[in-house]
Design an enzyme around this catalytic site. Structure first.
Site, PDB file in Angstrom:
ATOM      1  NE  ARG A 234       0.150   3.236   5.966  1.00 22.80           N
ATOM      2  CZ  ARG A 234       0.102   3.419   7.281  1.00 22.80           C
ATOM      3  NH1 ARG A 234      -0.868   4.164   7.790  1.00 22.80           N
ATOM      4  NH2 ARG A 234       1.005   2.886   8.079  1.00 22.80           N
ATOM      5  CE1 TYR A 260      -8.786   4.985   7.007  1.00 22.62           C
ATOM      6  CE2 TYR A 260     -10.110   3.162   7.807  1.00 22.62           C
ATOM      7  CZ  TYR A 260      -8.886   3.786   7.681  1.00 22.62           C
ATOM      8  OH  TYR A 260      -7.764   3.217   8.222  1.00 22.62           O
ATOM      9  CG  PHE A 317      -5.451  -1.931   2.045  1.00 21.55           C
ATOM     10  CD1 PHE A 317      -5.113  -2.000   0.714  1.00 21.55           C
ATOM     11  CD2 PHE A 317      -6.776  -1.614   2.377  1.00 21.55           C
ATOM     12  CE1 PHE A 317      -6.062  -1.758  -0.277  1.00 21.55           C
ATOM     13  CE2 PHE A 317      -7.729  -1.375   1.394  1.00 21.55           C
ATOM     14  CZ  PHE A 317      -7.373  -1.442   0.066  1.00 21.55           C
ATOM     15  CD  GLU A 318      -5.037   4.475   6.181  1.00 19.91           C
ATOM     16  OE1 GLU A 318      -5.833   4.162   7.087  1.00 19.91           O
ATOM     17  OE2 GLU A 318      -4.198   5.388   6.302  1.00 19.91           O
ATOM     18  CB  ILE A 319      -8.669   3.241  -0.515  1.00 21.10           C
ATOM     19  CG1 ILE A 319      -7.732   2.183  -1.124  1.00 21.10           C
ATOM     20  CG2 ILE A 319      -9.049   4.275  -1.570  1.00 21.10           C
ATOM     21  CD1 ILE A 319      -8.367   1.374  -2.236  1.00 21.10           C
TER      22      ILE A 319
END
Length: 431
Positions: A234, A260, A317-319
């Site tokens: 994101r 996550y 922010f997240e992957i």
């Protein structure tokens, strides 16, 4: 004497004219290639709705028009039939950026960047794109999905697709994913917004913010374009990446069985989530099968789940793994929250929603802290702790701005829960 001088002068003149004649004869005999004409018809700026794009002629990637990916092969075929070999293109195409010896697109993950943005966000999102491309994606060329509750205009498509090395996708969000569900009492929701506005709670009076939080919590991963991907990263407008990223975080996540990840964590505003934990407890009672042994409940609660300490991962922010979000464990959680109405009767954010779901339904080892991805989103900074790391990765963040070890951060709790050694020098960044 006079006669001799005249004779010498005549000889010199004859010699000069002779040399000139030979020069012109030899010059005219050298063949010269014709100057190619520059074609002006059938070519348009990238992002326009007519004809092949500049990049397609250059052969790098297809343009993204009207929410679809155009066929590069079809454009190349039509251009090849009318463009003679050696004819110059109307504009210099973008050069293909070479990879460093340690980077390869072979084995690239089935992944995409994803951004929720409006047309008016264009000049803020391009800053983020430039950061992501320069620090990472220029070596990997991952796709980028843009989502909007209104159609994207041609300028947004043209500018963003020109900056992104991967394929761009533009999707309009269906109305049912960006509107009030039929079970929401809109009058009650209006009164709540007025009360929050009086209390000066951030975004407390915003309708669009609530739709955004609900969408990011339960629907972004259900958009048709997202079905083709397994991983997402994101990205929001106006972020910064302070350091080079010399490896593929998507591949790292897959190789290390992570689902996550985060770079910043903090306490949520209590006034915005007063009943969120009540709904969470209802979910836990209804679906004990979704609560994973070895999860991160102790990061969320100091009393074994009786109450919530308000820690959450900052989700701008997240992957993450999209299959986790598509799982019954996550879907059941979201649907419980959605029916309880807290997105509209309070102001539940997607960050605590994602965080609670991850902490309950994943093993704590499946959640990763990316210390090495240096990040800024107003007003917080994650600047990697460690002088040598920052030098090696060409970082430009000030370690004094690092939020990780400050009192309002929950990252220390995460390290303690996982018995992780804090990086050398962390004490110097506490205050």
């Amino acid at each position: 004497m006079a006669a001799g001088s005249s004779r010498i002068l005549r000889y010199l003149l004859f010699a000069f004219f002779g040399v000139m004649v030979l020069y012109f004869i030899s010059s005219s005999s050298i063949p010269r290639p014709p100057i190619p004409a520059i074609p002006t018809e059938g070519f348009h700026w990238k992002g326009s709705t007519e004809g092949p794009t500049v990049d397609e002629v250059g052969g790098e990637k297809p343009g993204a028009l009207n929410g679809q990916i155009t066929s590069t092969a079809a454009v190349k075929a039509s251009v090849a039939s009318s463009q003679p070999l050696g004819t110059a293109a109307p504009m210099t195409p973008k050069p293909t950026l070479g990879l460093s010896p340690t980077v390869s697109t072979e084995g690239k993950m089935n992944a995409t960047f994803v951004t929720l943005a409006r047309n008016s966000d264009l000049w803020e999102i391009v800053k983020s794109i430039r950061q992501v491309e320069d620090r990472f994606n220029r070596n990997y060329h991952y796709d980028w999905v843009f989502l909007n509750d209104k159609p994207f205009d041609s300028t947004f498509k043209k500018v963003t697709s020109a900056l992104i090395s991967g394929t761009t996708h533009y999707e309009e969000i269906p109305e049912e994913h960006w509107s009030y569900p039929d079970f929401i009492d809109q009058e009650r929701a209006r009164k709540v917004r007025e009360e929050m506005a009086e209390k000066k709670i951030i975004y407390g009076d915003s309708v669009s913010y609530r739709h955004m939080c609900r969408f990011e919590s339960g629907f972004f991963f259900r958009q048709p374009i997202m079905n083709k991907f397994e991983w997402y990263w994101r990205v929001e407008p106006s972020i910064e990446l302070y350091c080079d990223i010399a490896y593929d975080p998507f591949k790292f996540m897959a190789d290390n069985k992570k689902k996550y990840s985060f770079v910043l964590s903090l306490y949520e505003y209590v006034e915005t989530i007063e009943t969120l934990w009540d709904s969470t407890k209802t979910y836990m009672q209804k679906h004990p099968e979704h609560l994973v042994k070895g999860n991160a409940m102790k990061w969320l609660s100091d009393d074994d789940g009786e109450s919530y300490n308000h820690c959450h991962f900052w989700s701008n922010f997240e992957i993450g793994n999209l299959n986790w979000l598509r799982s019954p464990a996550y879907i059941d959680f979201f649907e419980q929250l959605d029916k309880d109405g807290g997105f509209f009767y309070e102001r539940w954010g997607d960050a605590p929603v994602h965080s609670i779901a991850a902490a309950l339904t994943l093993k704590k080892e499946e959640i990763h802290f990316f210390n090495d991805i240096a990040y800024y989103h107003v007003p917080f900074t994650h600047c990697p702790t460690g002088d040598q790391f920052r030098l090696d990765h060409k970082c430009h963040c000030n370690p004094k701005d690092n939020f990780d070890w400050k009192g309002y951060s929950c990252t220390t709790r995460w390290f303690d829960l996982n018995k992780m050694a804090k990086p050398e020098g962390w004490e110097d960044e506490k205050n």
